[in-house]
Scaffold this active site. Sequence first.
Site, PDB file in Angstrom:
ATOM      1  N   ALA A 260       0.771  -1.240   0.000  1.00 53.42           N
ATOM      2  CA  ALA A 260       0.000   0.000   0.000  1.00 53.42           C
ATOM      3  C   ALA A 260       0.807   1.299   0.000  1.00 53.42           C
ATOM      4  O   ALA A 260       0.328   2.317  -0.486  1.00 53.42           O
ATOM      5  CB  ALA A 260      -0.949   0.023   1.208  1.00 53.42           C
ATOM      6  N   ALA A 261       2.006   1.311   0.580  1.00 54.68           N
ATOM      7  CA  ALA A 261       2.726   2.577   0.740  1.00 54.68           C
ATOM      8  C   ALA A 261       2.981   3.234  -0.617  1.00 54.68           C
ATOM      9  O   ALA A 261       3.243   2.529  -1.600  1.00 54.68           O
ATOM     10  CB  ALA A 261       4.044   2.348   1.467  1.00 54.68           C
ATOM     11  N   PRO A 262       2.889   4.569  -0.711  1.00 59.42           N
ATOM     12  CA  PRO A 262       2.628   5.553   0.362  1.00 59.42           C
ATOM     13  C   PRO A 262       1.159   5.788   0.672  1.00 59.42           C
ATOM     14  O   PRO A 262       0.828   6.692   1.417  1.00 59.42           O
ATOM     15  CB  PRO A 262       3.270   6.827  -0.187  1.00 59.42           C
ATOM     16  CG  PRO A 262       3.069   6.712  -1.663  1.00 59.42           C
ATOM     17  CD  PRO A 262       3.199   5.248  -1.987  1.00 59.42           C
ATOM     18  N   GLY A 263       0.270   5.023   0.051  1.00 57.79           N
ATOM     19  CA  GLY A 263      -1.130   5.081   0.434  1.00 57.79           C
ATOM     20  C   GLY A 263      -2.059   5.840  -0.487  1.00 57.79           C
ATOM     21  O   GLY A 263      -3.251   5.956  -0.192  1.00 57.79           O
ATOM     22  N   LYS A 265      -3.169   5.043  -3.457  1.00 61.23           N
ATOM     23  CA  LYS A 265      -4.183   4.150  -4.035  1.00 61.23           C
ATOM     24  C   LYS A 265      -5.192   3.734  -2.966  1.00 61.23           C
ATOM     25  O   LYS A 265      -6.394   3.652  -3.241  1.00 61.23           O
ATOM     26  CB  LYS A 265      -3.520   2.930  -4.669  1.00 61.23           C
ATOM     27  CG  LYS A 265      -2.639   3.258  -5.868  1.00 61.23           C
ATOM     28  CD  LYS A 265      -2.060   2.001  -6.476  1.00 61.23           C
ATOM     29  CE  LYS A 265      -1.058   2.342  -7.554  1.00 61.23           C
ATOM     30  NZ  LYS A 265       0.177   2.934  -6.983  1.00 61.23           N
ATOM     31  N   ASP A 283       1.548  -2.824   4.283  1.00 61.07           N
ATOM     32  CA  ASP A 283       2.894  -2.577   3.765  1.00 61.07           C
ATOM     33  C   ASP A 283       3.918  -3.022   4.796  1.00 61.07           C
ATOM     34  O   ASP A 283       3.793  -2.705   5.980  1.00 61.07           O
ATOM     35  CB  ASP A 283       3.126  -1.110   3.410  1.00 61.07           C
ATOM     36  CG  ASP A 283       4.275  -0.970   2.425  1.00 61.07           C
ATOM     37  OD1 ASP A 283       4.003  -0.978   1.201  1.00 61.07           O
ATOM     38  OD2 ASP A 283       5.434  -0.894   2.869  1.00 61.07           O
ATOM     39  N   ASP A 310       4.779  -9.305   5.462  1.00 65.15           N
ATOM     40  CA  ASP A 310       5.504  -9.514   4.206  1.00 65.15           C
ATOM     41  C   ASP A 310       4.536 -10.105   3.196  1.00 65.15           C
ATOM     42  O   ASP A 310       4.024 -11.218   3.382  1.00 65.15           O
ATOM     43  CB  ASP A 310       6.682 -10.456   4.458  1.00 65.15           C
ATOM     44  CG  ASP A 310       7.559 -10.670   3.239  1.00 65.15           C
ATOM     45  OD1 ASP A 310       7.075 -10.446   2.107  1.00 65.15           O
ATOM     46  OD2 ASP A 310       8.721 -11.083   3.399  1.00 65.15           O
ATOM     47  N   ASP A 328      -0.135  -3.570  -6.342  1.00 64.66           N
ATOM     48  CA  ASP A 328       0.751  -2.591  -6.976  1.00 64.66           C
ATOM     49  C   ASP A 328       2.154  -2.984  -6.533  1.00 64.66           C
ATOM     50  O   ASP A 328       2.649  -2.532  -5.507  1.00 64.66           O
ATOM     51  CB  ASP A 328       0.400  -1.166  -6.542  1.00 64.66           C
ATOM     52  CG  ASP A 328       1.242  -0.138  -7.265  1.00 64.66           C
ATOM     53  OD1 ASP A 328       1.364  -0.235  -8.493  1.00 64.66           O
ATOM     54  OD2 ASP A 328       1.781   0.753  -6.594  1.00 64.66           O
ATOM     55  N   CYS A 381       4.960   0.339 -11.936  1.00 62.30           N
ATOM     56  CA  CYS A 381       5.367   1.608 -12.556  1.00 62.30           C
ATOM     57  C   CYS A 381       6.675   1.391 -13.302  1.00 62.30           C
ATOM     58  O   CYS A 381       7.677   2.067 -13.059  1.00 62.30           O
ATOM     59  CB  CYS A 381       5.502   2.713 -11.509  1.00 62.30           C
ATOM     60  SG  CYS A 381       6.538   2.286 -10.088  1.00 62.30           S
TER      61      CYS A 381
END
Length: 436
Positions: A260-263, A265, A283, A310, A328, A381
């Site tokens: 999830a980081a940095p959050g 999404k 995360d 993890d 992601d 990405c």
Amino acid sequence: MEVKLNVRRIAFEIINKVEFGKSYSDDLINKYVDKFEDKRDFNLLRKIVLGVLERKYTLEYIISMYSKTKLKKIDPKILIIMKIAVYQMIFLTSIPDHASINEAVNHSKKLTKWNLSGYVNGVLRNISRNKAEISKLIDSTKDLEIKYNINAGIVEYIKENYNDDFDSLLDSLYNELPFSIRINENMMNSNEVFEELQSLGMNPKNSDITNINMLIQNPESVHNTKLYREGIISIQGEGSTLAVQVLDPRPGSKVLDLCAAPGTKSLLIAEYLKDSGIIIANDIDISKHKKIVQNFNRIKFSNYELCGFDASIYQPEMKEEFDYVLVDAPCSALGLIARKPEIRYRRSMETIRELRDLQRAILINAVKYLKPNGVLVYSTCTYGYLENEQQADFIENELNMEKSYFDYKGNSLNRIQLFNSKDNTDGFFIARFIKP
């Protein structure tokens, strides 16, 4: 009396931390957003730092041509000082050469116990006298690592994947991409946000990729706006937004954002849920959880849980618990090179293969967490089949997921690759599947 900040000395400190640490340039640069009285100084700092990092191999090649001392034997801090000066002389010609050289010489006097100012002065003046010849050499070089300033193995990998668009793609990684914000339409409609951003002098432009992103100019003060503080807008790239739009979670559903980081999404997923579902934001880097919580607090969303496991290790209590899972995945981030130029030389093919294996371990678990008829979106990405197309095929053929289609500009797609060159945005890959 307040001491005026020295742009080039700060640039040196940032570049030093990036080259010899694990810091990212944008994080360090952004700490100075509100530090300069004159915004032009901040813009110059940003231009120098990003420019020196994105032209690392070219700058070192130029210095090696005019230095009698081999690169490996030059004091690393002196080398950074010279790269800053050479970047200004060759690529930032609005600054007089003598000013760049004098600053480098004065800085070198204070930096080491050896007086290397004479050496620095001699090399830089020689480069200044031969600028025309240097420019021709750079333009005509056949060394792709020097031309594109990317690890040679990665250059070949990109060429193998995108041969027809190879040059335009790598050239586009030097281009500055527009700054993207995303609208929370639960709180304000796009037209009202557009007018407010216009009144703030940010010259908004609607995104061509999503219907809730806008591209703005003069973004330095966006964090201080009422729009941002109240959760009406968030800073989020177009590809990142599109990944959640492709997921398309319904209100009342249970959603897992596995990495999830940095959050950003997770925040958009929360806006989709409208306080009638729950999101589990996970995360492994617990230090990043604070930022995720801050984002949820900005939009006053409380239907979430934070986890720090993890993602590559199976969590049996989560078996078939979720209607939607977003992966992601941790990736090589080649699609972010235009914003984080240090990625150019921090990645190798070995790194990419290790990440591919990690992504597969995460995906195997992600599928197990889905309910029947649950939706999986996989995104990265980055560029290249090892982390993108090959992984989408793995999800379909090895994990027995069915392709699920989404609409993109009137086309029904199962997967999409965004490009810096074609889309003027970060390189982003997204694929959608459903569990039978």
